[in-house]
Design a protein around this motif. Structure first.
Motif, PDB file in Angstrom:
ATOM      1  N   ILE A 177       9.378 -22.960 -37.310  1.00  0.00           N
ATOM      2  CA  ILE A 177       9.555 -22.357 -35.982  1.00  0.00           C
ATOM      3  C   ILE A 177       8.361 -22.663 -35.100  1.00  0.00           C
ATOM      4  N   HIS A 178       7.177 -22.535 -35.686  1.00  0.00           N
ATOM      5  CA  HIS A 178       5.963 -22.793 -34.905  1.00  0.00           C
ATOM      6  C   HIS A 178       5.873 -24.247 -34.471  1.00  0.00           C
ATOM      7  N   ASP A 179       6.243 -25.159 -35.380  1.00  0.00           N
ATOM      8  CA  ASP A 179       6.069 -26.586 -35.070  1.00  0.00           C
ATOM      9  C   ASP A 179       7.172 -27.130 -34.166  1.00  0.00           C
ATOM     10  N   SER A 180       8.416 -26.691 -34.363  1.00  0.00           N
ATOM     11  CA  SER A 180       9.529 -27.290 -33.609  1.00  0.00           C
ATOM     12  C   SER A 180       9.866 -26.503 -32.354  1.00  0.00           C
ATOM     13  N   VAL A 181      10.312 -25.251 -32.544  1.00  0.00           N
ATOM     14  CA  VAL A 181      10.729 -24.456 -31.387  1.00  0.00           C
ATOM     15  C   VAL A 181       9.548 -24.169 -30.481  1.00  0.00           C
ATOM     16  N   GLY A 182       8.402 -23.813 -31.067  1.00  0.00           N
ATOM     17  CA  GLY A 182       7.227 -23.532 -30.243  1.00  0.00           C
ATOM     18  C   GLY A 182       6.799 -24.733 -29.439  1.00  0.00           C
ATOM     19  N   HIS A 183       6.867 -25.905 -30.065  1.00  0.00           N
ATOM     20  CA  HIS A 183       6.473 -27.118 -29.346  1.00  0.00           C
ATOM     21  C   HIS A 183       7.423 -27.403 -28.183  1.00  0.00           C
ATOM     22  N   MET A 184       8.726 -27.249 -28.400  1.00  0.00           N
ATOM     23  CA  MET A 184       9.687 -27.517 -27.320  1.00  0.00           C
ATOM     24  C   MET A 184       9.539 -26.520 -26.186  1.00  0.00           C
ATOM     25  N   LEU A 185       9.288 -25.238 -26.517  1.00  0.00           N
ATOM     26  CA  LEU A 185       9.095 -24.263 -25.455  1.00  0.00           C
ATOM     27  C   LEU A 185       7.816 -24.544 -24.679  1.00  0.00           C
ATOM     28  N   SER A 186       6.770 -24.944 -25.385  1.00  0.00           N
ATOM     29  CA  SER A 186       5.521 -25.277 -24.678  1.00  0.00           C
ATOM     30  C   SER A 186       5.732 -26.453 -23.732  1.00  0.00           C
ATOM     31  N   ARG A 187       6.464 -27.469 -24.198  1.00  0.00           N
ATOM     32  CA  ARG A 187       6.743 -28.616 -23.332  1.00  0.00           C
ATOM     33  C   ARG A 187       7.588 -28.206 -22.131  1.00  0.00           C
ATOM     34  N   SER A 188       8.553 -27.292 -22.347  1.00  0.00           N
ATOM     35  CA  SER A 188       9.383 -26.837 -21.237  1.00  0.00           C
ATOM     36  C   SER A 188       8.554 -26.060 -20.218  1.00  0.00           C
ATOM     37  N   ILE A 189       7.618 -25.253 -20.705  1.00  0.00           N
ATOM     38  CA  ILE A 189       6.750 -24.510 -19.776  1.00  0.00           C
ATOM     39  C   ILE A 189       5.918 -25.456 -18.936  1.00  0.00           C
ATOM     40  N   LEU A 190       5.390 -26.509 -19.563  1.00  0.00           N
ATOM     41  CA  LEU A 190       4.600 -27.494 -18.809  1.00  0.00           C
ATOM     42  C   LEU A 190       5.459 -28.195 -17.755  1.00  0.00           C
ATOM     43  N   GLN A 191       6.683 -28.517 -18.147  1.00  0.00           N
ATOM     44  CA  GLN A 191       7.570 -29.195 -17.189  1.00  0.00           C
ATOM     45  C   GLN A 191       7.922 -28.283 -16.012  1.00  0.00           C
ATOM     46  N   VAL A 192       8.192 -27.004 -16.318  1.00  0.00           N
ATOM     47  CA  VAL A 192       8.493 -26.069 -15.231  1.00  0.00           C
ATOM     48  C   VAL A 192       7.272 -25.892 -14.332  1.00  0.00           C
ATOM     49  N   GLY A 193       6.091 -25.836 -14.932  1.00  0.00           N
ATOM     50  CA  GLY A 193       4.874 -25.726 -14.119  1.00  0.00           C
ATOM     51  C   GLY A 193       4.688 -26.929 -13.214  1.00  0.00           C
ATOM     52  N   SER A 210      11.083 -17.631 -12.138  1.00  0.00           N
ATOM     53  CA  SER A 210      11.788 -16.769 -13.088  1.00  0.00           C
ATOM     54  C   SER A 210      11.993 -17.478 -14.424  1.00  0.00           C
ATOM     55  N   LEU A 211      12.319 -18.775 -14.347  1.00  0.00           N
ATOM     56  CA  LEU A 211      12.483 -19.558 -15.572  1.00  0.00           C
ATOM     57  C   LEU A 211      11.171 -19.671 -16.332  1.00  0.00           C
ATOM     58  N   ASN A 212      10.084 -19.826 -15.578  1.00  0.00           N
ATOM     59  CA  ASN A 212       8.764 -19.937 -16.197  1.00  0.00           C
ATOM     60  C   ASN A 212       8.393 -18.640 -16.917  1.00  0.00           C
ATOM     61  N   ILE A 213       8.690 -17.501 -16.271  1.00  0.00           N
ATOM     62  CA  ILE A 213       8.409 -16.208 -16.900  1.00  0.00           C
ATOM     63  C   ILE A 213       9.232 -16.031 -18.180  1.00  0.00           C
ATOM     64  N   SER A 214      10.508 -16.399 -18.119  1.00  0.00           N
ATOM     65  CA  SER A 214      11.376 -16.266 -19.285  1.00  0.00           C
ATOM     66  C   SER A 214      10.902 -17.129 -20.448  1.00  0.00           C
ATOM     67  N   LEU A 215      10.474 -18.359 -20.125  1.00  0.00           N
ATOM     68  CA  LEU A 215       9.980 -19.259 -21.173  1.00  0.00           C
ATOM     69  C   LEU A 215       8.705 -18.719 -21.799  1.00  0.00           C
ATOM     70  N   ASN A 216       7.798 -18.144 -20.985  1.00  0.00           N
ATOM     71  CA  ASN A 216       6.558 -17.570 -21.528  1.00  0.00           C
ATOM     72  C   ASN A 216       6.851 -16.364 -22.408  1.00  0.00           C
ATOM     73  N   GLU A 217       7.826 -15.538 -21.987  1.00  0.00           N
ATOM     74  CA  GLU A 217       8.197 -14.401 -22.818  1.00  0.00           C
ATOM     75  C   GLU A 217       8.816 -14.857 -24.140  1.00  0.00           C
ATOM     76  N   ALA A 218       9.610 -15.934 -24.046  1.00  0.00           N
ATOM     77  CA  ALA A 218      10.230 -16.453 -25.258  1.00  0.00           C
ATOM     78  C   ALA A 218       9.195 -16.980 -26.243  1.00  0.00           C
ATOM     79  N   ILE A 219       8.221 -17.722 -25.733  1.00  0.00           N
ATOM     80  CA  ILE A 219       7.213 -18.280 -26.650  1.00  0.00           C
ATOM     81  C   ILE A 219       6.322 -17.178 -27.219  1.00  0.00           C
ATOM     82  N   ASP A 220       6.041 -16.126 -26.436  1.00  0.00           N
ATOM     83  CA  ASP A 220       5.266 -14.994 -26.969  1.00  0.00           C
ATOM     84  C   ASP A 220       6.045 -14.278 -28.069  1.00  0.00           C
ATOM     85  N   SER A 221       7.351 -14.117 -27.850  1.00  0.00           N
ATOM     86  CA  SER A 221       8.181 -13.467 -28.861  1.00  0.00           C
ATOM     87  C   SER A 221       8.221 -14.278 -30.147  1.00  0.00           C
ATOM     88  N   ILE A 222       8.343 -15.592 -30.006  1.00  0.00           N
ATOM     89  CA  ILE A 222       8.365 -16.461 -31.195  1.00  0.00           C
ATOM     90  C   ILE A 222       7.035 -16.403 -31.931  1.00  0.00           C
TER      91      ILE A 222
END
Length: 354
Positions: A177-193, A210-222
């Motif tokens: 989860i940390h290596d795959s999902v976390g990495h994809m969410l981090s990349r998505s946050i960078l792209q949204v930024g 709003s999408l950026n906030i949701s992605l940050n909440e998702a990565i914190d939850s993970i």
């Protein structure tokens, strides 16, 4: 019980052979004395005692030949104990008595002697069989107890293997989860930024934020879920072993008696204290051996670290070192007891209630 019953039967049969003309007080006294000696022979535990009593009977028979009719009854214990020499000597007073009184009834002494030998042989065989049965029963009970213990150890071993496999699987899931999902969410946050930076359309920006906030909440939850999985997956015994193996300053002995369902706060507390204790041993101690004892009791957890180091300059209560204070604060935070002694080495005792 059969010994007393057979003895009683033999006594009655021998009494029937006793000549009625000698039933006076003197002869009855000697008969009762012979019966008393037989009773002593029955309860005697030493063969030497039985032989001594048998010699007394032999001497009595020479003085009072009429007592010879009770010799089959008196030989019962000798036959039972496989003492055949003295019964053979009893033939002398028997022959003297038969020469004195040639009544044909008196010759029944010999069949009675054979019956006595048969009773003794049967009783001995019966007791040997009973002893064999008891021995087999005891062996079966002992083997059953050993089998139950082996089954319990096997079940404990299987449970430990299942628990270790579960911990490894949790670690694997947390890592993936940390290596795959976390990495994809981090990349998505960078792209949204990046989109927020280059976007000029004010109608789109609120949606991107709003999408950026949701992605940050998702990565914190993970991250929280991954940390929780990792915390639960820590096995205290394996973690302590992992700390002990690279510790080459001196030999370390671990005594571990704890269940697998330990709170994670307890695990991290004991691990942190062990790390700090190893550092203090290497820096301030000349110890040649260390012992770590971790035990779980019905009402509390016990953790002990002791070494045989000497030359501690100050009392632990007077020390201002951060290491000991941190240990004490960790234990106090869980309402535990933290005690240090310097007699015969340095000793840290910790008790934390459940």
């Amino acid at each position: 019980m059969s010994t007393y019953l057979e003895s009683f039967i033999l006594f009655i049969l021998c009494s029937a052979l006793y000549p009625a003309k000698y039933l006076d007080a003197c002869h009855i006294s000697f008969v009762l004395l012979s019966f008393a000696i037989f009773c002593f022979e029955t309860v005697a535990k030493s063969d030497k005692t039985v032989i001594r009593l048998g010699i007394v009977i032999l001497i009595l028979c020479f003085f009072i030949p009429e007592i010879s009719v009770f010799l089959p009854f008196l030989c019962y214990i000798f036959f039972y104990r496989r003492l055949y020499l003295l019964p053979c000597l009893y033939l002398l007073p028997v022959f003297l008595y038969l020469c004195k009184d040639t009544d044909s009834v008196n010759f029944l002494i010999f069949p009675l002697s054979g019956l006595c030998f048969y009773f003794a042989w049967q009783n001995r065989k019966r007791n040997e069989l009973e002893q064999m049965v008891k021995t087999l029963r005891d062996n079966n009970v002992e083997k059953e107890i050993i089998l139950r213990k082996s089954n319990a150890q096997l079940l404990d071993s299987q449970n430990d293997q299942i628990y270790i496999a579960t911990l490894k699987e949790r670690n694997r899931i947390a890592r993936e989860i940390h290596d795959s999902v976390g990495h994809m969410l981090s990349r998505s946050i960078l792209q949204v930024g990046a989109l927020l930076t280059v976007c000029k359309d004010e109608t789109v920006k609120p949606h991107l934020e709003s999408l950026n906030i949701s992605l940050n909440e998702a990565i914190d939850s993970i991250r929280n879920s991954v940390h929780d999985l990792h915390d639960e997956a820590i096995d205290l015994k394996e973690a302590l072993t992992a700390l002990i193996d690279p510790f080459t300053f001196c030999p370390v002995r671990l005594e571990y008696e704890m269940s697998s369902s330990l709170p994670k706060e307890i695990k991290y507390c004991f691990l942190s204290i062990t790390k700090e204790a190893f550092n203090n041993i290497m820096k301030h101690s000349n110890a040649t051996k260390v012992c770590i004892i971790a035990k779980e009791h019905p009402g509390f957890y016990q953790f002990l670290i002791e070494d045989n180091g000497t030359g501690i300059p100050v009392l632990p209560e007077e020390s201002s070192g951060m290491g000991l204070n941190n240990m004490k604060e960790r234990v106090n935070a869980m309402h535990g007891i933290f005690h240090i002694s310097t007699e015969h080495g340095f000793r840290i005792f910790i008790s934390i209630p459940k």
